[in-house]
Enzyme design. Structure first.
Site, PDB file in Angstrom:
ATOM      1  CG  ASP A  53      38.838  37.949  43.273  1.00 41.71           C
ATOM      2  OD1 ASP A  53      39.176  38.959  42.518  1.00 41.71           O
ATOM      3  OD2 ASP A  53      39.947  37.210  43.110  1.00 41.71           O
ATOM      4  CB  SER A  54      38.057  44.253  43.383  1.00 40.30           C
ATOM      5  OG  SER A  54      36.789  43.668  42.420  1.00 40.30           O
ATOM      6  CG  ASP A  92      36.090  37.572  40.041  1.00 39.89           C
ATOM      7  OD1 ASP A  92      36.110  37.011  38.755  1.00 39.89           O
ATOM      8  OD2 ASP A  92      36.637  38.698  40.533  1.00 39.89           O
ATOM      9  CE  LYS A 122      36.175  37.963  36.444  1.00 37.97           C
ATOM     10  NZ  LYS A 122      37.628  38.439  36.850  1.00 37.97           N
ATOM     11  CD  GLU A 124      42.601  36.178  39.132  1.00 40.54           C
ATOM     12  OE1 GLU A 124      43.252  36.298  39.006  1.00 40.54           O
ATOM     13  OE2 GLU A 124      41.769  37.346  39.505  1.00 40.54           O
ATOM     14  CD  GLU A 191      43.409  43.443  36.119  1.00 41.17           C
ATOM     15  OE1 GLU A 191      41.786  41.960  36.930  1.00 41.17           O
ATOM     16  OE2 GLU A 191      43.598  44.297  36.577  1.00 41.17           O
TER      17      GLU A 191
HETATM   18  O1  KIV Z   1      37.558  41.422  40.319  1.00 39.89           O
HETATM   19  C1  KIV Z   1      37.361  41.797  39.529  1.00 39.89           C
HETATM   20  O2  KIV Z   1      36.915  43.479  40.054  1.00 39.89           O
HETATM   21  C2  KIV Z   1      38.109  41.985  37.966  1.00 39.89           C
HETATM   22  C3  KIV Z   1      38.216  43.068  37.380  1.00 39.89           C
HETATM   23  C4  KIV Z   1      39.025  43.771  37.794  1.00 39.89           C
HETATM   24  C5  KIV Z   1      38.383  42.562  36.260  1.00 39.89           C
HETATM   25  O3  KIV Z   1      38.640  40.758  38.596  1.00 39.89           O
END
Ligand code: KIV
Length: 273
Positions: A53-54, A92, A122, A124, A191
């Protein structure tokens, strides 16, 4: 310089990541968000591609990861999966699609798996998302955890400084990591936490722990592709190693193109019909 370190072309599975940890083989992971770059990254031998989600930051230009939507993540995930032959693809779940309600969490994860054909999702957090993780796993969907600096909670933290330096937060992180393993997660991203703490957790768990800013004592590393290729500027945390300077490469190429168009040098006689 060309470095070739991967000669195993078999599809990477969650089970193979577990075997890699057992034989002390480090796991390489990188983000990707589109078909063309995902294909390059996959062919270069990466083990895991994260449709992170970056993308909210580096693709959509938002300040945080919070605004990106499930539909947008699915669009990106679909594009990446089409290009990938070998790597395990993890997508994500974005902010607000799994935290509050485990039924909604399952619905979000099912959409990602059905519509993108990715291999895993994924999320969090630790104990606070236990029910969501359980319900997603109960449907047979592989789940990767993410602890430490969790960017979806940036408004709670109020800062991007290293997490879990204090005893209480470190203790909670260790407990959350054990919880995620006991629930059945196949791996965890750690992280921006102290390397000693990350190493300790990696030793205690049998599932792979992947670091971004958590040091080299764990089972693998992940970076955001735009950062490691030097496309982003003004973001230089200590953990980031830049492997290319694409910002300058692209700038020079575009300047060259502009000059050629302006001067009439492009296209030449061979570049037209
Ligand atoms: O969204 C992302 O790129 C991440 C990485 C920082 C692991 O979660």
């Amino acid at each position: 310089m060309s470095v070739n370190v991967v000669d195993d072309t078999r599809k990477v599975t969650t089970h193979r990541l577990y075997e890699m940890k057992q034989r002390n083989e480090k796991i390489s992971m990188l983000t990707a968000y589109d078909y063309t770059l995902a294909g390059i990254v996959d062919e270069a031998g990466i083990d895991v591609i994260l449709v992170g989600d970056s993308a909210s930051n580096v693709v959509a230009g938002n300040v945080t990861t919070l605004p990106i939507t499930l539909d947008q993540m699915i669009f990106l995930g679909k594009s990446v999966v089409k290009a990938v032959k070998r790597a395990l693809v993890v997508v994500d779940l974005p902010f607000g699609t799994y935290q509050g309600n485990s039924k909604e969490a399952l619905a979000s994860a099912v959409r990602v798996m059905k519509e993108t054909h990715a291999d895993a999702i994924k999320v969090e957090g630790g104990a606070e998302i236990k029910e969501s993780v359980e319900r997603i796993l109960s449907a047979g969907i592989p789940v990767m955890g993410h602890l430490g600096l969790t960017p979806q909670a940036i408004n709670k933290f109020g800062t991007y400084v290293v997490r879990a330096r204090e005893e209480a937060e470190a203790q909670k992180l260790v407990e959350d990591a054990h919880l995620l393993e006991s629930l059945g997660c196949f791996g965890i991203v750690l992280e921006k936490i102290p390397a000693l703490l990350a190493t300790q957790v990696a030793r205690e768990l049998t599932i792979p722990l992947i670091s971004i800013g958590a040091g080299g004592g764990v089972d693998g590393q992940v970076l955001v592709m735009h950062d490691m290729l030097g496309m982003t500027q003004g973001f230089s945390p200590r953990f980031l190693r830049r492997y290319a300077d694409l910002h300058n490469v692209i700038t020079d190429a575009v300047k060259h193109y502009v000059a050629d168009v302006k001067s009439g040098d492009f296209p030449n006689a061979e570049e037209q019909y």
